[in-house]
Design an enzyme around this catalytic site. Structure first.
Site, PDB file in Angstrom:
ATOM      1  N   LYS A  11       0.690  -1.032   0.140  1.00 60.25           N
ATOM      2  CA  LYS A  11       0.216  -0.458   0.010  1.00 60.25           C
ATOM      3  C   LYS A  11       1.293   1.046   0.023  1.00 60.25           C
ATOM      4  O   LYS A  11       2.017   1.259   0.348  1.00 60.25           O
ATOM      5  CB  LYS A  11      -0.846  -0.482   1.676  1.00 60.25           C
ATOM      6  CG  LYS A  11      -1.575  -1.531   1.098  1.00 60.25           C
ATOM      7  CD  LYS A  11      -2.715  -1.528   2.599  1.00 60.25           C
ATOM      8  CE  LYS A  11      -3.605  -2.133   2.184  1.00 60.25           C
ATOM      9  NZ  LYS A  11      -5.521  -1.917   3.118  1.00 60.25           N
ATOM     10  N   TYR A  51     -12.482  -2.718  -4.220  1.00 58.73           N
ATOM     11  CA  TYR A  51     -12.664  -2.174  -2.513  1.00 58.73           C
ATOM     12  C   TYR A  51     -14.844  -2.822  -2.207  1.00 58.73           C
ATOM     13  O   TYR A  51     -14.896  -2.178  -1.262  1.00 58.73           O
ATOM     14  CB  TYR A  51     -12.271  -1.054  -1.827  1.00 58.73           C
ATOM     15  CG  TYR A  51     -10.590  -1.504  -1.123  1.00 58.73           C
ATOM     16  CD1 TYR A  51     -10.610  -2.741  -0.246  1.00 58.73           C
ATOM     17  CD2 TYR A  51     -10.028  -0.605  -1.642  1.00 58.73           C
ATOM     18  CE1 TYR A  51      -9.629  -3.143  -0.360  1.00 58.73           C
ATOM     19  CE2 TYR A  51      -8.842  -1.073  -1.415  1.00 58.73           C
ATOM     20  CZ  TYR A  51      -8.353  -1.737  -0.559  1.00 58.73           C
ATOM     21  OH  TYR A  51      -7.629  -1.939   0.314  1.00 58.73           O
ATOM     22  N   THR A  93      -5.803  -7.815  10.995  1.00 60.13           N
ATOM     23  CA  THR A  93      -6.010  -5.935  10.046  1.00 60.13           C
ATOM     24  C   THR A  93      -5.664  -5.133  10.941  1.00 60.13           C
ATOM     25  O   THR A  93      -4.748  -3.883  10.092  1.00 60.13           O
ATOM     26  CB  THR A  93      -7.688  -5.711   9.755  1.00 60.13           C
ATOM     27  OG1 THR A  93      -7.700  -6.965   8.822  1.00 60.13           O
ATOM     28  CG2 THR A  93      -7.617  -4.768   8.545  1.00 60.13           C
ATOM     29  N   ARG A 104       1.763  -6.212   9.390  1.00 60.89           N
ATOM     30  CA  ARG A 104       1.267  -5.900   9.845  1.00 60.89           C
ATOM     31  C   ARG A 104       1.890  -5.411  11.159  1.00 60.89           C
ATOM     32  O   ARG A 104       1.915  -3.712  11.667  1.00 60.89           O
ATOM     33  CB  ARG A 104      -0.307  -5.632   9.571  1.00 60.89           C
ATOM     34  CG  ARG A 104      -0.611  -5.574   8.711  1.00 60.89           C
ATOM     35  CD  ARG A 104      -2.217  -5.869   8.067  1.00 60.89           C
ATOM     36  NE  ARG A 104      -2.763  -6.111   7.228  1.00 60.89           N
ATOM     37  CZ  ARG A 104      -3.082  -6.573   6.739  1.00 60.89           C
ATOM     38  NH1 ARG A 104      -3.969  -7.309   8.067  1.00 60.89           N
ATOM     39  NH2 ARG A 104      -3.992  -6.533   5.141  1.00 60.89           N
TER      40      ARG A 104
HETATM   41  P1  CMP Z   1      -7.492  -4.505   3.150  1.00 64.34           P
HETATM   42  O1  CMP Z   1      -7.188  -5.662   3.021  1.00 64.34           O
HETATM   43  O2  CMP Z   1      -7.334  -3.842   2.466  1.00 64.34           O
HETATM   44  O3  CMP Z   1      -9.335  -4.628   2.875  1.00 64.34           O
HETATM   45  C1  CMP Z   1     -10.091  -3.516   3.849  1.00 64.34           C
HETATM   46  C2  CMP Z   1      -8.982  -2.051   3.944  1.00 64.34           C
HETATM   47  O4  CMP Z   1      -9.862  -1.578   4.930  1.00 64.34           O
HETATM   48  C3  CMP Z   1      -8.587  -2.555   5.317  1.00 64.34           C
HETATM   49  O5  CMP Z   1      -7.208  -3.384   4.949  1.00 64.34           O
HETATM   50  C4  CMP Z   1      -8.184  -1.846   6.117  1.00 64.34           C
HETATM   51  O6  CMP Z   1      -6.757  -1.600   6.314  1.00 64.34           O
HETATM   52  C5  CMP Z   1      -9.397  -0.396   5.353  1.00 64.34           C
HETATM   53  N1  CMP Z   1      -9.655  -0.248   6.857  1.00 64.34           N
HETATM   54  C6  CMP Z   1     -10.273   0.844   7.301  1.00 64.34           C
HETATM   55  N2  CMP Z   1     -10.902   1.532   8.540  1.00 64.34           N
HETATM   56  C7  CMP Z   1     -11.569   0.336   8.295  1.00 64.34           C
HETATM   57  C8  CMP Z   1     -11.430  -0.297  10.055  1.00 64.34           C
HETATM   58  N3  CMP Z   1     -12.618   0.674  10.704  1.00 64.34           N
HETATM   59  N4  CMP Z   1     -12.181  -2.343   9.597  1.00 64.34           N
HETATM   60  C9  CMP Z   1     -11.330  -2.875   8.651  1.00 64.34           C
HETATM   61  N5  CMP Z   1     -11.142  -2.077   7.717  1.00 64.34           N
HETATM   62  C10 CMP Z   1     -10.820  -0.819   7.699  1.00 64.34           C
END
Ligand code: CMP
Length: 140
Positions: A11, A51, A93, A104
């Protein structure tokens, strides 16, 4: 377990801090092979479509703004059980919940600027790979 392919994104927070090599080393040292890779700057339309499953979430607009804020590296990773293995290598995440040694935990700045994306299912992997790569660009 079967050999799988999964889709990965390094990213904008990772490219900004010149971390692409450090992150790729995590994948390669843990058994994943990078069989396709390119650096792109996502358009708003691309990020919104990618997304789309999150379009009703409160963080959707910020997520699209972040993902278009700088270059990203889109990749296809291959290996034994690659989809689950990549999720283990990435960690949770939210970096606050990520295990020690994960990407991460070591690199993410926040739940939004969390350095990497990885497909969460075989169906998502197939769709996400096809969204960014032609079959001829995957070289195993
Ligand atoms: P990703 O795996 O790229 O898929 C969706 C993305 O939304 C996630 O990683 C996070 O980087 C982003 N994101 C931002 N805010 C939130 C949140 N509150 N909960 C989950 N994902 C979030």
């Amino acid at each position: 377990m079967a050999i799988e392919r999964t889709f990965s994104i390094l990213k904008p927070d990772a490219t900004r801090r010149n971390l692409t090599g450090a992150i790729n080393a995590k994948f390669e040292s843990q058994g994943l092979r990078i069989v396709a890779q390119k650096r792109i700057h996502m358009t708003t339309a691309q990020a919104e479509a990618f997304y789309g499953a999150h379009s009703a979430r409160g963080f959707f607009r910020d997520l699209v703004t972040f993902m278009t804020s700088g270059p990203v590296v889109v990749q296809v990773l291959e290996g034994e059980g690659a989809i689950l293995k990549n999720r283990e290598i990435m960690g949770a995440t939210n970096p606050a919940n990520a295990d020690a040694g994960t990407i991460r935990k070591e690199f993410a700045e926040s739940i939004e600027a969390n350095s990497v994306h990885g497909s969460d299912s075989p169906e998502a992997a197939a769709a996400e790979i096809a969204y960014f790569f032609a079959g001829t660009e995957l070289v195993g």
